[in-house]
Design an enzyme around this catalytic site. Structure first.
Site, PDB file in Angstrom:
ATOM      1  CD  GLU A  53      20.658   3.464 -13.479  1.00 13.38           C
ATOM      2  OE1 GLU A  53      21.582   3.400 -12.629  1.00 13.38           O
ATOM      3  OE2 GLU A  53      20.863   3.745 -14.675  1.00 13.38           O
ATOM      4  CG  ASP A  64      28.722   1.125  -6.561  1.00 12.09           C
ATOM      5  OD1 ASP A  64      28.239   1.608  -7.586  1.00 12.09           O
ATOM      6  OD2 ASP A  64      28.287   0.095  -6.014  1.00 12.09           O
TER       7      ASP A  64
END
Length: 272
Positions: A53, A64
């Site tokens: 990815e 994140d």
């Protein structure tokens, strides 16, 4: 099925046929540089990753954790743009022949243009997109263009997802289902926990034929082996990025990615 979504599906099926989970690595585009990021992806594949990815760096991430945020900040300060993400996908796929996806929040695609983004990603050899913040009920425009260009649409499910919601997501998605193992942001954890296995079981109970791959928290071969015991794929991101951040130079960072991929590959194969 057309385009590199077929390659993605074949790769996941091949891992299953070998009696193991697929190893999926996440690395941000443009970190530490565009060229350095491409080399890191090649190293992840060389070490044993089945799928990669490519993260599209974002200035205001919602998923994140601090490690990937730091890498994204370096990439953005380096001037990375969507064109660099497409170049990363193209060169990584051409060099390895393996499936490469993009993981991104929705608003860069929305601003860039859905048709433009999907057309360019397909032309670059991309297998599809993981879209963690795109609600399935608002995804028709994306899915229309993704289907047109043979791209997978990978949605994220979480332990908080109700069964009806899981059924809605699995019906709309393609490629695989990204199961977030826990609530919270990405990052390495001491333990992946029982929530992940329960989520995989509930996702499969929808009747979906899509592979269910688990991410968030896996950082070593032991954890990879644990998750491989119940998931179709093991997704590792922050651990790779941290190895690169901790390396004394870019070349050492690339070698650290290769070494970690090798360890994790042994984990998913039960040979660690």
């Amino acid at each position: 099925m057309s385009g590199n979504i077929q390659l993605l599906s074949e790769t996941l099926a091949a891992a299953k046929a070998e009696g193991r989970s697929a190893l999926i690595a996440y690395l941000p585009a443009g970190f530490p540089t565009v060229d350095g990021g491409i080399e890191a992806i090649k190293a992840a594949f060389d070490g044993g990753a089945d799928i990669v990815e490519v993260g599209l760096p974002h200035s205001d991430p919602v998923l994140d954790g601090p490690v990937i945020q730091t890498a994204d900040d370096i990439a953005l300060r380096g001037g990375v743009r969507i064109a660099d993400v497409m170049r990363t996908v193209r060169e990584a796929h051409e060099a390895t022949g393996k499936p490469v996806l993009v993981m991104t929040y929705w608003n860069p695609i929305d601003r860039y243009g859905v048709e433009r983004f999907t057309a360019e990603l397909a032309e670059a050899g991309g297998a599809g997109c993981i879209l963690p913040d795109l609600p399935v009920q608002e995804s028709a425009l994306w899915r229309e263009h993704a289907d047109k260009h043979g791209l997978a649409t990978v949605f994220v499910v979480a332990p908080s997802s109700k069964d009806a919601r899981l059924a809605q997501i699995t019906a709309a998605g393609s490629g695989f289902v990204y199961a977030a193992s826990l609530m919270g942001v990405t990052g390495t954890r001491a333990s992946v926990g029982a929530q992940a296995q329960d989520l995989v079981e509930r996702t499969r109970a929808t009747g979906t034929e899509l592979p269910v791959c688990v991410g968030l928290g896996v950082s070593n071969a032991e954890q990879a082996a644990e998750v491989a015991g119940f998931a179709d794929g093991v997704i590792v991101g922050s651990a790779f990025v941290k190895r690169m951040l901790d390396a004394p130079d870019d070349a050492a960072g690339v070698e650290a990615v290769r070494a970690l991929a090798g360890d994790l590959a042994k984990g998913v194969r039960g040979t660690a």
